[in-house]
Structure formats: C-alpha cells, structure tokens
Design a protein around this motif. Sequence first.
Motif, short mmCIF file in Angstrom:
data_model
loop_
_atom_site.label_atom_id
_atom_site.label_comp_id
_atom_site.label_asym_id
_atom_site.label_seq_id
_atom_site.Cartn_x
_atom_site.Cartn_y
_atom_site.Cartn_z
N ARG A 19 2.76 4.16 -3.18
CA ARG A 19 1.53 4.97 -3.13
C ARG A 19 1.64 6.20 -2.18
N CYS A 43 -2.14 2.54 5.91
CA CYS A 43 -2.88 1.29 5.64
C CYS A 43 -3.47 1.26 4.03
N LEU A 44 -3.37 2.51 3.29
CA LEU A 44 -3.66 2.47 2.06
C LEU A 44 -2.49 2.21 1.11
N HIS A 46 0.36 0.19 -0.62
CA HIS A 46 0.21 -1.42 -1.36
C HIS A 46 0.67 -2.25 -0.27
N LEU A 85 5.58 -8.87 -2.43
CA LEU A 85 5.00 -8.00 -3.56
C LEU A 85 6.23 -7.29 -4.24
N LYS A 88 8.02 -10.16 -6.23
CA LYS A 88 7.40 -10.36 -7.32
C LYS A 88 7.39 -9.12 -8.45
N TYR A 113 0.97 -13.42 -3.05
CA TYR A 113 1.95 -12.57 -3.73
C TYR A 113 3.28 -13.57 -4.25
N ASN A 310 -4.27 -4.74 7.95
CA ASN A 310 -4.60 -5.94 7.57
C ASN A 310 -5.00 -6.99 8.94
N LEU B 23 -6.53 7.08 -6.06
CA LEU B 23 -6.72 5.94 -6.87
C LEU B 23 -6.13 4.86 -6.47
N LEU B 24 -6.92 3.85 -5.97
CA LEU B 24 -6.48 2.68 -5.37
C LEU B 24 -6.46 1.44 -6.16
N SER B 25 -5.74 0.30 -5.64
CA SER B 25 -5.92 -0.93 -6.58
C SER B 25 -5.10 -2.08 -5.98
N PRO B 27 -3.80 -6.14 -6.71
CA PRO B 27 -3.71 -7.29 -7.59
C PRO B 27 -4.73 -8.48 -7.36
N ARG B 274 -9.04 -5.86 0.71
CA ARG B 274 -8.20 -5.75 -0.17
C ARG B 274 -7.49 -4.10 -0.45
N LEU B 275 -8.32 -3.16 -0.16
CA LEU B 275 -8.36 -1.66 -0.19
C LEU B 275 -8.24 -1.03 1.03
#
Lengths: 325, 325
Positions: A19, A43-44, A46, A85, A88, A113, A310, B23-25, B27, B274-275
């Motif tokens: 990202r 921090c944003l 993945h 991750l 995976k 994960y 985290n 645009l974040l995501s 799993p 999570r985000l």
Amino acid sequence: MTDITQIRAAAERGRGHLRRTPLLSSPFLDEIAGRRVLVKAECLQHTGSFKFRGAWSALSALSPEVRARGVIAYSSGNHAQGVALAAKLHGTSAVIVMPKDAPALKIANTRAYGAEVVLYDRAGEDRDAIGQEIATRRGLTLIRPYDEPMVIAGQGTSGLEIAEQAAEAGVTRADVLIPCGGGGLSAGVALALEAVAPGLRVRPCEPQNYDDTARSLRAGERLSNATMATSLCDAIVTPMPGQITFPVQQRLSGPGLVVTEEDVLRAMALAFQRLKIIIEPGGAVGLAAALFHGAEIAGEAVICIASGGNVDPEIFLRALQLPES
Amino acid sequence: MTDITQIRAAAERGRGHLRRTPLLSSPFLDEIAGRRVLVKAECLQHTGSFKFRGAWSALSALSPEVRARGVIAYSSGNHAQGVALAAKLHGTSAVIVMPKDAPALKIANTRAYGAEVVLYDRAGEDRDAIGQEIATRRGLTLIRPYDEPMVIAGQGTSGLEIAEQAAEAGVTRADVLIPCGGGGLSAGVALALEAVAPGLRVRPCEPQNYDDTARSLRAGERLSNATMATSLCDAIVTPMPGQITFPVQQRLSGPGLVVTEEDVLRAMALAFQRLKIIIEPGGAVGLAAALFHGAEIAGEAVICIASGGNVDPEIFLRALQLPES
C-alpha cells in the motif's frame, strides 16, 4: 549488500501488493514542533506496520521451489504478521517464533493470518538459535527481521515513496526520523534516500534505556542494551544494532534521538487528535522526537515515519487518558 | 445543478490542496462482512473530514473580490473546520455558527483555524436564519453545508478517487455506503460515480432515529426526523434531506441503511484494531452497515466512506471499552 537497484526491484515486485501510505500533516503539530512536520503513516500499511514491505520483498524474491517449502521468522510481532500475511498471499506456509510477552493482539493476528506460532522466553532463550534449528529440521527458509538484504530492500520502498511525497509537499531538505530497533527500516530508507533524495537524512529514534543504536553511532561500534526487559515500545527493542544494518547507518545516518515513554504516549494522543491514525508506542518514537525534541533537529521541516499501529486497547487508553499538558 | 464537469473542475482547483485519501482494507473485516470491504478513509482528509473538499471547492470558486470580504457557515463541526481552514489558506476571514452542544474538540479546532465562532441553541434557534442575518449585515458569503452546488462538487471529488482506487483493487460493481446527514457527500459522490463508474451505486447510511433520508427515499418525498436531540452521531444529524441533494439521491441512490449506536461503536473499535484509523460515530455508520447489515447488501464487495474522525477521547474510549462480541 542492498542497493538502490534492489530497492527499485522490491518496489516493482510489490506493485499492487504494497500500500502506498499517505504523508500526513496538521497545522497543530507544526505549531508544537516549531516547523513543518510530515508523517509517513506506515501504520496504514497491510498488517498495520511497514514490516509487510520487507516480508513481501523477501517472499517474492525466493524461487518458487524454495518458497513452496515454507518460511520461518522470529519477531516481537510486526515482522511476524508481515511474514504470515505475505506467506499466505504467496500460497505457502509460515512458522513464526514469538516472545511469550508479545502483545496479545499481535500473537492472535499472526495466528489469524494462518501462521504456526512457536512461543519463546525473551529473557532466557535465543530466538535466532530457535529459528535456525526449526528451519534446518523442517527445511524452511529463515527470513530474518532486519539482517537480510531482501528485507532491507523492501523497507527501502517506503523511502522511495517518502522522497516523492516530500518533494510534492515542497520539502527536499529535512531529517527523516525513524523508529529504530534492528535498523532494517532506517537502513533501507537511508539507502533509498541516498540515491533519490540526498537532501533527506535519516536519524534513528529510540526509547530511553533501549538506545543501543544512538550509543553505537556515537561510539563507532555496535553496543548492546543493558536490559531486555519488556518495554512499552516492544516493537523496537532488539539486543543491539544489526550486523548488516549498522554499517549502513554509520555511513548515512545523522545522530540518534532518544525519547521518554511519556513523550511517546503524548505523541500517540496527538496522532489520535490531529492525524486520526493509531500509532503503537514503538512506532511513535519518531513523531515524539519531532514534537518534543525540536532543539536537537535543524531545518524548516522534519519528516517522521509512524512505523506501526498494532497496540492493545489498554495501552492506547493510557495515551488518551494523559492529562492535557 | 452540480454535474461531472463541475466535479472535475473542483478536483482541478483542489490539486495540491486536497489530500488523496487511501482506500483501506483488512482480511479480518472481509471475514466479518462476508465480502470484501474497501474503506475510503476521509477521516484522513485535512481537518479530519471530507468537508474540507466542499469548503475548498466553494472558497476557490468565489471571485477574489467576493472572497476577500469573508465567508460565513453554520455547522455542527466538520463543515465549520473545513470552511475555517479553507478560508485561512485563501487569506480571508470566516464566521462559523455552531451549536452550543457540538463536541468541544470541534469548537476549539474551528477557533484554532482562525475563525470567529458564534454559538446557537440547536433545539430552539434556526441556524439558517442566524447565518443569513449575519451574512447580510456584514457582507459575507454564506457557504451552506450541503445545499450548495460548489460544495456538492467538492464532495464529489472523493467519488472520482473512489472510482479510480476501486478499479485498481479490481472492484467495478459494488454498493458505496455513505454516512448521510444533509446528503452533500452522497449526492456529490453519486454524481461522480454516475459519470465515471456506473457500476458503483451510492447507498446513504444513517443512525436509528435519524433516518430521515432512508424514510424519505421510501416515501418519495422529504420527511423530517422526529427528534433533533443530541445524538452520538452528531455530525450527520440534520432536520431533513437537502432541497438540492434529495432529488439527486432519489435519481441515483439505492435504499438507505439504518444502524444502531452499538453498531457504530463496534465499527469504530474494529477500525482501531484493523485499519489503524480513528472514525467518529457519524463517520462510522457506513462501515457499521457494511459489517453488521450484510444481509441488506448484495455483491462480492462493498465500499464505504469513513467520512470523519473528529471524536472526543471520552466517546472513543466508550468504543474501545465495549465487551468483545
């Protein structure tokens, strides 16, 4: 050794997978710091930290045959999640060796994960030895958290983005304050900036009592921390600077900066209020230095990396409940 | 009426001033929702909400002479901050009419951005009348929060970004869940998507008891909320859908979605975990709908806008202290 060609190759392999994190700012933070403050919000990334960059780089650089046999890593948490991750997403398996006292959230996430987690005692056992033993016995590839050229190349991709984003913001000369444990992020970003933005200089940032890198840079040799007890900044507590990363830091970094735990909690609260991002304690030492150690910094602007987010809610509450100062 | 040409022009005027939000995501969120969830993090926009887009668009569209006389706005907080900062950056003055019970942080920030704040009583006074009276008396331009074509065009710039970012993520057909007060963001994004990504459909999201848009869309006419008492979701509580925005929503939006306050707090906690972003209650209704109202949504992916992050720590603590469910 990692070079800019490898960093560019890591960025290429990461296209569509890494990202591109934003470079944030707030006039309120500028006012506190007395200069412009640009915050690279890793921090944003993945898995909530820059570590996914290095993990993706390392996994994607393996031959398909080697990768298919699986990987192993040891980590206080963020490298663990990054490798889990990345494994995976590459369709392979990961074993992660983690300290028993790592934040519950990081252990749970690593398992979620899809990785197999092996716990060890941070005070009494040697994680490198444990990792090597399992790797040999099970035929896995060990992916070290920082003393690994492909990991350093991956972390360097953040430096390529910083160079572009800072230039867009009109900043071409500034210190870049980087939370520093083993030095993988600092070394990778320093190598990237050397090639693409030589006016930007890395300065490693550490919490009090865990300032092995700052002391080692002053001494000209790798020194250890006196303690390895649990720190609020668990993510960046390592025994000493890395074997591969330290010479890079010696050649390219400015002096280290050292902050208190209270500086860190206040920086986390200000990031909540002004930037709307969650930074974990270890990830906030750079912002803490930018905001509260301005006298040790020169120039009209400063860049810092918020390297991870985290944090367990209990710790985050401590930051939000600080009295206003 | 606002059209795609005006939205593109607003994006052009905003180049280098508006932040392209990620645009974040995660799993983990995908798993809860049972489909891919893409989160447009407008809480990371300047001033902590999408409102800066509309404010910048409106201010930058004024003639220099008119702009120099100053502007006035009324707002529960986010439009206030957007107009205050946009005015400051344009070198002009702003008067902001705010409800007395707006979050302390929003009132303080609006003043800190250099605006003059005039407080009013949300229950007993009409902010539009107050705004118009001051505007006339002092020769200021009133910038309405949503029933204003240039503001709608500015909010639409978020839609242009969503279309590009969703396509990069491989998503071209999905509902786009948008926190809805007066409907400026919903209308602007819907107009943008109609032109550039017709497979993406806006669905306005609201908190229980303040579902005027959902009910109005069903009824085919603008209906009021029964109450205007303070809500957890203060940012998106408006008396009824906008005069200009509602016909756009009628033509382009899918059915509204309505969430509970507990849904909202849980969505805020999951965004933390999570985000790594801070979402305020009103800004979290879209994510809450994506996560907890999946049965009312079709398709393999859903997009939601996290429209703002200006929440006082006390409210945020409530979200973090929710029991795990």
